[in-house]
Design a protein around this motif. Sequence first.
Motif, mmCIF file in Angstrom:
data_model
loop_
_atom_site.group_PDB
_atom_site.id
_atom_site.type_symbol
_atom_site.label_atom_id
_atom_site.label_comp_id
_atom_site.label_asym_id
_atom_site.label_seq_id
_atom_site.Cartn_x
_atom_site.Cartn_y
_atom_site.Cartn_z
ATOM 1 N N THR A 286 0.930 -1.340 0.082
ATOM 2 C CA THR A 286 -0.039 0.072 -0.040
ATOM 3 C C THR A 286 0.907 1.350 -0.212
ATOM 4 O O THR A 286 1.875 1.205 0.858
ATOM 5 C CB THR A 286 -0.860 -0.018 1.265
ATOM 6 N N THR B 62 0.907 5.399 0.117
ATOM 7 C CA THR B 62 0.115 6.428 0.465
ATOM 8 C C THR B 62 1.186 7.770 0.187
ATOM 9 O O THR B 62 2.519 7.786 0.408
ATOM 10 C CB THR B 62 -0.458 6.592 1.816
ATOM 11 N N TYR C 239 -4.423 -1.319 8.021
ATOM 12 C CA TYR C 239 -4.146 -0.042 8.148
ATOM 13 C C TYR C 239 -3.279 0.449 7.016
ATOM 14 O O TYR C 239 -2.125 -0.009 6.899
ATOM 15 C CB TYR C 239 -3.701 0.580 9.411
ATOM 16 N N PRO C 240 -3.699 1.455 6.053
ATOM 17 C CA PRO C 240 -2.630 1.705 4.983
ATOM 18 C C PRO C 240 -1.483 2.544 5.259
ATOM 19 O O PRO C 240 -0.691 2.538 4.295
ATOM 20 C CB PRO C 240 -3.879 2.350 3.974
ATOM 21 N N LYS C 241 -1.647 3.235 6.234
ATOM 22 C CA LYS C 241 -0.437 4.370 6.328
ATOM 23 C C LYS C 241 0.506 3.620 7.458
ATOM 24 O O LYS C 241 0.466 2.669 8.183
ATOM 25 C CB LYS C 241 -1.027 5.362 7.175
ATOM 26 N N MET D 226 2.743 3.183 10.584
ATOM 27 C CA MET D 226 2.894 3.466 11.893
ATOM 28 C C MET D 226 4.099 3.608 12.564
ATOM 29 O O MET D 226 4.154 4.491 13.571
ATOM 30 C CB MET D 226 1.792 2.215 12.583
#
Lengths: 197, 379
Positions: A45, A47, A72-74, A76
Amino acid sequence: MKKQNKKENDARFEVRLSGSGGQGLIFAGVLLSEAVGVYGGKNVTQTQSYGPEARGGASRSDVVISEGTIYYPKAMELDLLMALTQEACDKYYADLKEDGILIVDSTYVRLVPTDRAYCLEFTRAARRVAGTPVVTNVVALGALSAITGIVDINNLEKVVLGRAPRGTEDKNKAALHEGYRMGQELLKQREAEKAVT
Amino acid sequence: MAEDNIKLMQGNEACAYGALAAGVTFFGGYPITPSTEIAEILSREMPKNGGRFIQMEDEIASMAAIIGASVAGAKSMTATSGPGFSLMQENLGYAYMTEVPCVVVDVQRGGPSTGLPTKVAQADTMQAKWGTHGDFFPIVLAASTIEDTYHMTIKAFNLAEKYRTPVTLLLDEVLGHMREKIRIPDSSEVEIVNRIKPTVPPEWYQHFELTATHVSPMANYGEGYRFHMTGLTHDPSGFPTAKPAEIKEKLDKLKSKIMQNADDICAYSEEFLDDAHIVVIAYGITARAAQQAVRIARQRRFKVGLFQPITIWPFPEKRLRKILENADLAIVAELNQGQLIHEVRKIAKTKTRVVGTFRYDGELMTPMQIVDKIKEAHR
């Protein structure tokens, strides 16, 4: 308890490519994602942050890589931070895991927050092999491949050649392999130092 | 080696290619961040297959154009973001009243007004339900992955055709711009639904015929069937009526068409709900944070599950009511100041406490915000 959380997130490998707007970091994120996802068979993914900071200020592109499902795409907690400017290095270093990898373009990053960082002159190398700093992002990707092994250099070559503007293929290819060579050399040097100490 | 049908795509690209797979033949729109790539790609790709792309003067005209094109037989769509979605509301009501299939994609950004063009929000949830005037029973879908976006764009067209009604697909800035791997299905794997055509002779045709399913067969302009369309409340022939019985009949038809078919229309996804005392409810991009959050919370021994409405409207209340029977706590997570939470409050019994966790500063909600809410609310 905390350990279990970590295990859940261990499947993820989180990369941030950062620098200033115009250095092609979003494009580099796309190249990395395509090489890892489409050709490498992993889930990925990518972003980015748009807005004023994408024009001249600190700019970034995050790539999350996993064998499993990416919820969760972003990012962490970063496993890898690539910083092409001092500002980006200062701004995002805090997001890097304790044992995370830091790669910087030492053409511009003078103050490095850790002695474990991999410092290479990407911009200078881009000028040397392609005659232009425009391919600095591709040099950096080559080095990233050599240092981390997270992406296969052959897959990167395929996507770089597939996505590079027509007429720039040779320059991009040269930039990629120069970065890879620089990364390998630095790794060898590190191992030699380790053997000595 | 890569397979040809595995691609890396942005959400907006997946939406555009999903629309092409669904057979879109007309796009009328006005570019607006963060939806612009949809128009950009369709303007390039549609003419190759004989489709028509028109950049209209504004979003009012865009919505009008896709209605006209659909009545002439096209599969039509537009794509926009909050400010444009506001301008479309009046004609969205017209499409609903005149029962014209069409698809509106709203790639949500921060609002109100011009708000945050490049930042994420889910604050058009209620606008999609109540944005146009009068009673309105729309179909509204919310995607959460790039692969979803592709398939739900196709689904939006299918539902629009099946129920002769406008369908809204809600995306958001993060989903629109982020990239993920997607497998493009072979055209033989894609189910395409087309509007029901009349079988009666033209002189018997009624454009709004009353039927058992409440969906009327639809002739297109130019096929030899004569009909009248108006936003005024009309009888089955399409001409305005002032008769109370006919007015009620029309409004009942519009409502029943959606609500009596809610089981067919409503889609949702569920995780870890078997033993869950805590139910997290999240949709669209926030469902991704919630998926991560429930996994983290499960490792911390919280009996928590996730309910993700995929169809926002009609709200999948029948299923959620059943799930909440066993729940002490429902946590609604959304990127706004609290919108869908009201639907959950409506159906929750007194036994189930409903709390919200919201974010509306232009950033994506993190999994830890939801985990913290689970910890805080569970006492």
